[in-house]
Design a protein around this motif. Structure first.
Motif, PDB file in Angstrom:
ATOM      1  N   MET A   1       0.863  -1.153   0.000  1.00  0.00           N
ATOM      2  CA  MET A   1       0.000   0.000   0.000  1.00  0.00           C
ATOM      3  C   MET A   1       0.918   1.226   0.000  1.00  0.00           C
ATOM      4  O   MET A   1       1.690   1.419   0.917  1.00  0.00           O
ATOM      5  N   SER A   2       0.856   2.007  -1.049  1.00  0.00           N
ATOM      6  CA  SER A   2       1.745   3.160  -1.173  1.00  0.00           C
ATOM      7  C   SER A   2       1.140   4.410  -0.531  1.00  0.00           C
ATOM      8  O   SER A   2      -0.076   4.538  -0.420  1.00  0.00           O
ATOM      9  N   GLU A   3       2.020   5.315  -0.119  1.00  0.00           N
ATOM     10  CA  GLU A   3       1.565   6.603   0.437  1.00  0.00           C
ATOM     11  C   GLU A   3       0.717   7.352  -0.581  1.00  0.00           C
ATOM     12  O   GLU A   3      -0.263   7.998  -0.225  1.00  0.00           O
ATOM     13  N   GLU A   4       1.088   7.264  -1.851  1.00  0.00           N
ATOM     14  CA  GLU A   4       0.338   7.942  -2.915  1.00  0.00           C
ATOM     15  C   GLU A   4      -1.095   7.399  -2.992  1.00  0.00           C
ATOM     16  O   GLU A   4      -2.051   8.156  -3.109  1.00  0.00           O
ATOM     17  N   TYR A   5      -1.235   6.088  -2.903  1.00  0.00           N
ATOM     18  CA  TYR A   5      -2.559   5.465  -2.958  1.00  0.00           C
ATOM     19  C   TYR A   5      -3.403   5.914  -1.768  1.00  0.00           C
ATOM     20  O   TYR A   5      -4.573   6.244  -1.916  1.00  0.00           O
ATOM     21  N   VAL A   6      -2.802   5.946  -0.589  1.00  0.00           N
ATOM     22  CA  VAL A   6      -3.513   6.398   0.611  1.00  0.00           C
ATOM     23  C   VAL A   6      -3.906   7.864   0.460  1.00  0.00           C
ATOM     24  O   VAL A   6      -5.041   8.258   0.716  1.00  0.00           O
ATOM     25  N   LYS A  30      -6.819   6.196   4.683  1.00  0.00           N
ATOM     26  CA  LYS A  30      -6.940   7.600   5.061  1.00  0.00           C
ATOM     27  C   LYS A  30      -5.797   8.009   6.005  1.00  0.00           C
ATOM     28  O   LYS A  30      -5.227   9.074   5.866  1.00  0.00           O
ATOM     29  N   THR A  31      -5.497   7.149   6.965  1.00  0.00           N
ATOM     30  CA  THR A  31      -4.468   7.441   7.955  1.00  0.00           C
ATOM     31  C   THR A  31      -3.088   7.232   7.342  1.00  0.00           C
ATOM     32  O   THR A  31      -2.883   6.290   6.571  1.00  0.00           O
ATOM     33  N   LYS A  32      -2.135   8.084   7.683  1.00  0.00           N
ATOM     34  CA  LYS A  32      -0.785   8.013   7.120  1.00  0.00           C
ATOM     35  C   LYS A  32      -0.243   6.589   7.148  1.00  0.00           C
ATOM     36  O   LYS A  32      -0.282   5.924   8.166  1.00  0.00           O
ATOM     37  N   GLY A  33       0.227   6.123   6.019  1.00  0.00           N
ATOM     38  CA  GLY A  33       0.776   4.783   5.892  1.00  0.00           C
ATOM     39  C   GLY A  33      -0.252   3.735   5.546  1.00  0.00           C
ATOM     40  O   GLY A  33       0.069   2.689   5.017  1.00  0.00           O
ATOM     41  N   GLY A  34      -1.526   4.001   5.874  1.00  0.00           N
ATOM     42  CA  GLY A  34      -2.586   3.046   5.604  1.00  0.00           C
ATOM     43  C   GLY A  34      -2.415   1.789   6.449  1.00  0.00           C
ATOM     44  O   GLY A  34      -1.367   1.556   7.028  1.00  0.00           O
ATOM     45  N   SER A  35      -3.471   1.021   6.538  1.00  0.00           N
ATOM     46  CA  SER A  35      -3.406  -0.241   7.262  1.00  0.00           C
ATOM     47  C   SER A  35      -4.608  -1.085   6.890  1.00  0.00           C
ATOM     48  O   SER A  35      -5.569  -0.598   6.301  1.00  0.00           O
ATOM     49  N   ALA A  36      -4.535  -2.342   7.238  1.00  0.00           N
ATOM     50  CA  ALA A  36      -5.631  -3.271   7.016  1.00  0.00           C
ATOM     51  C   ALA A  36      -5.548  -4.325   8.101  1.00  0.00           C
ATOM     52  O   ALA A  36      -4.473  -4.622   8.599  1.00  0.00           O
ATOM     53  N   GLY A  37      -6.702  -4.868   8.476  1.00  0.00           N
ATOM     54  CA  GLY A  37      -6.647  -5.893   9.494  1.00  0.00           C
ATOM     55  C   GLY A  37      -8.004  -6.379   9.942  1.00  0.00           C
ATOM     56  O   GLY A  37      -9.036  -5.990   9.401  1.00  0.00           O
ATOM     57  N   PHE A  38      -7.967  -7.231  10.970  1.00  0.00           N
ATOM     58  CA  PHE A  38      -9.162  -7.819  11.551  1.00  0.00           C
ATOM     59  C   PHE A  38      -9.638  -6.923  12.685  1.00  0.00           C
ATOM     60  O   PHE A  38      -8.836  -6.391  13.445  1.00  0.00           O
TER      61      PHE A  38
END
Length: 81
Positions: A1-6, A30-38
């Motif tokens: 996940m790139s900063e540009e995409y976020v 939305k948040t700097k760096g992005g994230s994903a999870g449960f």
């Protein structure tokens, strides 16, 4: 996940999945760096989608035509907004 995409997406998506492997999952673009999870996202979701877990997998893995996009995936069959 790139900063540009976020930076260009600026959205938090929460998925309420039912069925096998169900639960709450998120993608934070939305948040700097992005994230994903449960679990619930670290910030309030902009979009909450409810669907069967099997349909979630299909939505992101099956190809419908030459490219995956909103024109050739029948989202209305899978999603509740």
């Amino acid at each position: 996940m790139s900063e540009e995409y976020v930076r260009t997406t600026q959205g938090v998506f929460q998925f309420e999945l039912s069925g096998e492997e169900g639960g709450t999952w998120y993608i934070d673009l939305k948040t700097k760096g992005g994230s994903a999870g449960f679990g619930k996202p670290p910030v309030t979701a902009d979009v909450v989608m409810s669907m069967l877990s099997a349909d979630f997998v299909k939505m992101f893995t099956e190809r419908h035509g030459t490219a995956i996009n909103s024109q050739n995936i029948p989202f209305h069959q899978w999603l509740k907004f």
